[in-house]
Write a protein that holds these residues in place. Structure first.
Motif, PDB file in Angstrom:
ATOM      1  N   ILE A  18       3.995  -3.336 -10.598  1.00  6.13           N
ATOM      2  CA  ILE A  18       4.059  -1.874 -10.902  1.00  6.13           C
ATOM      3  C   ILE A  18       4.963  -1.102  -9.973  1.00  6.13           C
ATOM      4  O   ILE A  18       5.605  -1.595  -8.719  1.00  6.13           O
ATOM      5  CB  ILE A  18       2.733  -1.459 -10.575  1.00  6.13           C
ATOM      6  CG1 ILE A  18       1.951  -1.842  -9.087  1.00  6.13           C
ATOM      7  CG2 ILE A  18       1.634  -1.907 -11.620  1.00  6.13           C
ATOM      8  CD1 ILE A  18       0.538  -1.007  -8.916  1.00  6.13           C
ATOM      9  N   PHE A  53      10.931  -8.011  -1.744  1.00  8.79           N
ATOM     10  CA  PHE A  53       9.897  -8.974  -1.857  1.00  8.79           C
ATOM     11  C   PHE A  53       9.425  -9.256  -3.380  1.00  8.79           C
ATOM     12  O   PHE A  53       9.113 -10.284  -3.811  1.00  8.79           O
ATOM     13  CB  PHE A  53       8.463  -8.704  -1.225  1.00  8.79           C
ATOM     14  CG  PHE A  53       7.391  -9.507  -1.209  1.00  8.79           C
ATOM     15  CD1 PHE A  53       7.563 -10.795  -0.515  1.00  8.79           C
ATOM     16  CD2 PHE A  53       6.271  -9.281  -2.095  1.00  8.79           C
ATOM     17  CE1 PHE A  53       6.344 -11.525  -0.609  1.00  8.79           C
ATOM     18  CE2 PHE A  53       5.277 -10.276  -2.041  1.00  8.79           C
ATOM     19  CZ  PHE A  53       5.386 -11.162  -1.254  1.00  8.79           C
ATOM     20  N   ASN A  90       6.799  15.897  -3.011  1.00 10.34           N
ATOM     21  CA  ASN A  90       7.115  16.202  -4.520  1.00 10.34           C
ATOM     22  C   ASN A  90       6.377  15.271  -5.355  1.00 10.34           C
ATOM     23  O   ASN A  90       6.910  14.245  -5.884  1.00 10.34           O
ATOM     24  CB  ASN A  90       8.592  16.499  -4.676  1.00 10.34           C
ATOM     25  CG  ASN A  90       9.063  16.829  -6.281  1.00 10.34           C
ATOM     26  OD1 ASN A  90       9.946  16.669  -6.658  1.00 10.34           O
ATOM     27  ND2 ASN A  90       7.891  17.441  -6.824  1.00 10.34           N
ATOM     28  N   GLU A 113       8.172   1.202  -8.327  1.00 15.02           N
ATOM     29  CA  GLU A 113       9.466   1.005  -8.169  1.00 15.02           C
ATOM     30  C   GLU A 113      10.044  -0.297  -8.242  1.00 15.02           C
ATOM     31  O   GLU A 113      11.293  -0.555  -8.504  1.00 15.02           O
ATOM     32  CB  GLU A 113       9.985   1.665  -6.870  1.00 15.02           C
ATOM     33  CG  GLU A 113      11.607   1.950  -6.899  1.00 15.02           C
ATOM     34  CD  GLU A 113      11.850   2.578  -5.529  1.00 15.02           C
ATOM     35  OE1 GLU A 113      11.086   3.739  -5.092  1.00 15.02           O
ATOM     36  OE2 GLU A 113      12.820   2.415  -5.068  1.00 15.02           O
ATOM     37  N   THR A 153       5.186  -3.609  -4.173  1.00 16.60           N
ATOM     38  CA  THR A 153       6.057  -3.650  -2.819  1.00 16.60           C
ATOM     39  C   THR A 153       7.389  -2.875  -3.031  1.00 16.60           C
ATOM     40  O   THR A 153       8.178  -2.740  -2.011  1.00 16.60           O
ATOM     41  CB  THR A 153       6.208  -5.125  -2.270  1.00 16.60           C
ATOM     42  OG1 THR A 153       6.901  -5.824  -3.644  1.00 16.60           O
ATOM     43  CG2 THR A 153       5.074  -5.834  -1.902  1.00 16.60           C
ATOM     44  N   HIS A 191       2.644  -5.023   4.699  1.00 24.59           N
ATOM     45  CA  HIS A 191       3.205  -5.394   6.338  1.00 24.59           C
ATOM     46  C   HIS A 191       3.372  -4.432   7.243  1.00 24.59           C
ATOM     47  O   HIS A 191       3.443  -4.727   8.444  1.00 24.59           O
ATOM     48  CB  HIS A 191       4.303  -6.143   5.951  1.00 24.59           C
ATOM     49  CG  HIS A 191       5.759  -5.702   5.598  1.00 24.59           C
ATOM     50  ND1 HIS A 191       6.824  -5.877   5.468  1.00 24.59           N
ATOM     51  CD2 HIS A 191       5.673  -4.161   4.904  1.00 24.59           C
ATOM     52  CE1 HIS A 191       7.688  -5.336   4.774  1.00 24.59           C
ATOM     53  NE2 HIS A 191       6.935  -4.118   4.322  1.00 24.59           N
ATOM     54  N   ALA A 224       0.934  -1.149   0.038  1.00 25.23           N
ATOM     55  CA  ALA A 224       0.053   0.155   0.093  1.00 25.23           C
ATOM     56  C   ALA A 224       0.820   1.226   0.005  1.00 25.23           C
ATOM     57  O   ALA A 224       0.776   2.130   0.872  1.00 25.23           O
ATOM     58  CB  ALA A 224      -0.988  -0.148   1.315  1.00 25.23           C
ATOM     59  N   ILE A 229      -2.943  -5.127   0.737  1.00 22.59           N
ATOM     60  CA  ILE A 229      -2.165  -5.520   2.096  1.00 22.59           C
ATOM     61  C   ILE A 229      -0.956  -4.995   2.002  1.00 22.59           C
ATOM     62  O   ILE A 229      -0.175  -4.669   0.796  1.00 22.59           O
ATOM     63  CB  ILE A 229      -2.107  -6.948   2.262  1.00 22.59           C
ATOM     64  CG1 ILE A 229      -1.410  -7.837   1.073  1.00 22.59           C
ATOM     65  CG2 ILE A 229      -3.615  -7.793   2.294  1.00 22.59           C
ATOM     66  CD1 ILE A 229      -1.215  -9.276   1.439  1.00 22.59           C
TER      67      ILE A 229
HETATM   68  P1  FDA Z   1       6.572   2.236  -1.995  1.00 22.88           P
HETATM   69  O1  FDA Z   1       8.011   1.857  -1.445  1.00 22.88           O
HETATM   70  O2  FDA Z   1       6.281   3.515  -2.030  1.00 22.88           O
HETATM   71  O3  FDA Z   1       5.640   1.377  -1.548  1.00 22.88           O
HETATM   72  C1  FDA Z   1       5.875  -0.060  -1.171  1.00 22.88           C
HETATM   73  C2  FDA Z   1       4.835  -0.612  -0.117  1.00 22.88           C
HETATM   74  O4  FDA Z   1       5.019  -2.110  -0.016  1.00 22.88           O
HETATM   75  C3  FDA Z   1       5.334  -0.134   1.356  1.00 22.88           C
HETATM   76  O5  FDA Z   1       4.070   0.373   1.708  1.00 22.88           O
HETATM   77  C4  FDA Z   1       5.862  -1.063   1.910  1.00 22.88           C
HETATM   78  O6  FDA Z   1       5.504  -1.264   3.362  1.00 22.88           O
HETATM   79  C5  FDA Z   1       5.263  -2.412   1.332  1.00 22.88           C
HETATM   80  N1  FDA Z   1       5.883  -3.650   1.231  1.00 22.88           N
HETATM   81  C6  FDA Z   1       7.371  -3.979   1.078  1.00 22.88           C
HETATM   82  N2  FDA Z   1       7.588  -5.149   1.256  1.00 22.88           N
HETATM   83  C7  FDA Z   1       6.367  -5.825   1.523  1.00 22.88           C
HETATM   84  C8  FDA Z   1       5.980  -7.303   1.970  1.00 22.88           C
HETATM   85  N3  FDA Z   1       6.917  -8.119   1.901  1.00 22.88           N
HETATM   86  N4  FDA Z   1       4.790  -7.479   2.302  1.00 22.88           N
HETATM   87  C9  FDA Z   1       3.906  -6.583   2.354  1.00 22.88           C
HETATM   88  N5  FDA Z   1       3.972  -5.188   2.034  1.00 22.88           N
HETATM   89  C10 FDA Z   1       5.162  -4.874   1.717  1.00 22.88           C
HETATM   90  N6  FDA Z   1       9.761  10.461  -5.097  1.00 22.88           N
HETATM   91  C11 FDA Z   1       9.009  11.343  -5.862  1.00 22.88           C
HETATM   92  O7  FDA Z   1       8.644  11.400  -7.068  1.00 22.88           O
HETATM   93  N7  FDA Z   1       9.118  12.712  -5.228  1.00 22.88           N
HETATM   94  C12 FDA Z   1       9.614  12.683  -3.938  1.00 22.88           C
HETATM   95  O8  FDA Z   1       9.299  13.745  -3.110  1.00 22.88           O
HETATM   96  C13 FDA Z   1      10.344  11.715  -3.274  1.00 22.88           C
HETATM   97  N8  FDA Z   1      10.711  11.613  -1.940  1.00 22.88           N
HETATM   98  C14 FDA Z   1      11.415  10.496  -1.476  1.00 22.88           C
HETATM   99  C15 FDA Z   1      11.980  10.641  -0.255  1.00 22.88           C
HETATM  100  C16 FDA Z   1      12.616   9.580   0.301  1.00 22.88           C
HETATM  101  C17 FDA Z   1      13.287   9.827   1.644  1.00 22.88           C
HETATM  102  C18 FDA Z   1      12.485   8.380  -0.282  1.00 22.88           C
HETATM  103  C19 FDA Z   1      13.244   7.084   0.234  1.00 22.88           C
HETATM  104  C20 FDA Z   1      12.130   8.228  -1.581  1.00 22.88           C
HETATM  105  C21 FDA Z   1      11.440   9.190  -2.201  1.00 22.88           C
HETATM  106  N9  FDA Z   1      10.871   9.144  -3.452  1.00 22.88           N
HETATM  107  C22 FDA Z   1      10.104  10.346  -3.867  1.00 22.88           C
HETATM  108  C23 FDA Z   1      10.774   8.097  -4.147  1.00 22.88           C
HETATM  109  C24 FDA Z   1       9.303   7.523  -3.957  1.00 22.88           C
HETATM  110  O9  FDA Z   1       9.122   7.391  -2.558  1.00 22.88           O
HETATM  111  C25 FDA Z   1       9.146   6.073  -4.559  1.00 22.88           C
HETATM  112  O10 FDA Z   1       9.506   6.065  -5.695  1.00 22.88           O
HETATM  113  C26 FDA Z   1       7.676   5.548  -4.535  1.00 22.88           C
HETATM  114  O11 FDA Z   1       7.277   5.562  -3.110  1.00 22.88           O
HETATM  115  C27 FDA Z   1       7.562   4.284  -5.089  1.00 22.88           C
HETATM  116  O12 FDA Z   1       6.298   3.777  -5.070  1.00 22.88           O
HETATM  117  P2  FDA Z   1       5.856   2.369  -4.901  1.00 22.88           P
HETATM  118  O13 FDA Z   1       4.531   2.141  -4.507  1.00 22.88           O
HETATM  119  O14 FDA Z   1       6.320   1.427  -5.967  1.00 22.88           O
HETATM  120  O15 FDA Z   1       6.608   1.656  -3.750  1.00 22.88           O
END
Ligand code: FDA
Length: 392
Positions: free
Chosen positions: A363, A172, A51, A365, A159, A34, A11, A32
């Motif tokens: 989907i 994952f 951003n 990252e 994830t 974790h 999520a 879901i």
């Molecule tokens: P995301 O990482 O957001 O979500 C993955 C989810 O899966 C998480 O909620 C996690 O808990 C869950 N998960 C992981 N493993 C699991 C498992 N085994 N079982 C169940 N759940 C699981 N980008 C941008 O465009 N503008 C910005 O301002 C920023 N700023 C920024 C700051 C910081 C400090 C970071 C680390 C990153 C950014 N980014 C960013 C990058 C951006 O946050 C990132 O590219 C996106 O959140 C990716 O979205 P996703 O939904 O793919 O993954």
């Protein structure tokens, strides 16, 4: 056994966008995570202001083994579409710089907006839930969760990557890929500070905390933004951007005065006041401590008038073509994103489905599509999440 049309794992930005889109199409959706809260990375993003997109988004702002892969999804869900959503929810925003849009208030507003969109779509959100196993069946997938099995006709893996394990990043998606024989482009940290060997670090130590406007080049790729000297090496937007292109062993060229033709500037300074020391003259062009570094590194001293051609060239090279050879990066501990991931060759670019595994989608990252710093990564999360949400 509970059963849904769609199960989304993760999520985060992409997962919530996908779940809301599918739910609003009338699909029954379970999402879901974790973690105990949704969208943890959104919450800390952009210094707490998220951003959330970049109005200059083009496919050229993304790295992937297949640079064309992202075109379709990005074209069908543009920054303007996300901005319209943000505006519908009454979230005030502003452009900070270079097309980067931030909330005026808090990143929490973006999470609340996505939760509301999921609520409208009747999506079931379950937090603090880990997937123990995934079994393919004739009609989809059965997931074992701590509180029993759940069936889904479609399964979306959202994830994310490996960046910032402290925040729950797990890799994952790559395990699921391995289970289903989906190829993965080797993941590595991106948008990450670069580190140096101890000798160089020692020389840079006095500069920790100093920032300059710089142009940092790796081959033909260049970024002109802030550069920050740190205790571990170099950071700041220009370094984070170039880090996604840099590989172990590569050198980088840094122009510490990108607005100035350093040779011409030095010649004029000498003509104006040849008795000025080189250090004092350079301190008008660069922060004093950076000027000191240039003088120390080149070994050139004395007054401007004393500089011979060789000394002049050494100063110009140190200011405008400073060659640095990082030894590594700070790694996933601080990397904003993960480069590489699910090989796009295995996915449909229109809806992110795994071509060889019916009903399975990746989907966000987790996929081998990584944006520049500046809102591009969220735009990819929204666009890829939306693309899958319309198909599942
Ligand atoms: P995301 O990482 O957001 O979500 C993955 C989810 O899966 C998480 O909620 C996690 O808990 C869950 N998960 C992981 N493993 C699991 C498992 N085994 N079982 C169940 N759940 C699981 N980008 C941008 O465009 N503008 C910005 O301002 C920023 N700023 C920024 C700051 C910081 C400090 C970071 C680390 C990153 C950014 N980014 C960013 C990058 C951006 O946050 C990132 O590219 C996106 O959140 C990716 O979205 P996703 O939904 O793919 O993954």
């Amino acid at each position: 056994m509970r059963s849904f049309d769609v199960i989304v794992i993760g999520a985060g930005a992409a997962g919530m966008m996908c779940a809301a889109t599918a739910g609003q199409r009338g699909r029954s959706v379970l999402i879901i995570d974790h973690a105990e809260a949704p969208g943890k990375k959104i919450r800390i993003s952009g210094g707490g202001r998220c951003n959330f997109t970049n109005i200059h988004t083009t496919p050229q702002s993304f790295l992937s083994q297949n640079p064309k892969f992202a075109i379709s999804a990005l074209r069908r869900y543009r920054p303007a579409d996300f901005i319209a959503l943000v505006e519908r929810h009454g979230i005030a925003y502003h452009e900070k710089t270079l097309g980067q849009l931030f909330c005026d208030g808090s990143a929490r507003q973006v999470i609340d907006m996505l939760l509301e969109e999921m609520r409208i779509g009747g999506v079931t959100l379950e937090l603090g839930s880990s997937v123990e196993s995934i079994e393919p069946t004739d009609s989809g997938f059965v997931l074992r969760l701590p509180d029993g099995p759940v069936a889904g006709a479609s399964l979306v893996i959202a994830t994310g990557g490996k960046s910032i394990p402290k925040m729950g990043a797990t890799g994952f998606a790559y395990q699921v890929a391995a289970q289903f024989g989906v190829p993965v482009v080797e993941p590595r940290p991106g948008l990450v500070p670069l580190t140096f060997e101890p000798g160089m670090l020692e020389r840079l130590r006095p500069l920790a905390g100093v920032s300059v406007d710089a142009r940092v080049c790796h081959g033909k790729t260049a970024f002109r933004e802030g550069l920050l000297f740190t205790h571990r090496g170099l950071s700041g937007p220009s370094i984070l951007q170039i880090s996604s292109y840099w590989r172990e062993g590569d050198a980088l060229a840094v122009d510490l005065a990108p607005r100035t033709d350093t040779g011409q500037w030095l010649a004029e300074a000498r003509a104006r006041n040849g008795r000025q020391s080189i250090l004092n003259a350079l301190s008008e062009l660069l922060p004093r401590r950076v000027a000191e570094l240039v003088v120390t590194e080149t070994g050139v001293s004395g007054n401007l008038a004393d500089m011979d051609r060789k000394a002049m060239e050494a100063i110009i090279a140190a200011v405008s073509g400073w060659r640095i050879k990082p030894v590594g990066s700070e790694g996933y501990r601080t990397a904003e994103v993960t480069l590489g991931g699910i090989d796009t060759a295995a996915l449909s670019s229109t809806d992110m489905r795994v071509k060889a595994v019916p009903g399975l989608y990746f989907i966000g990252e987790a996929v081998d599509v990584t944006g520049w710093l500046g809102g591009y990564n969220f735009q990819w999360a929204w666009a890829s999440g939306r693309a899958a949400g319309l198909a599942v």
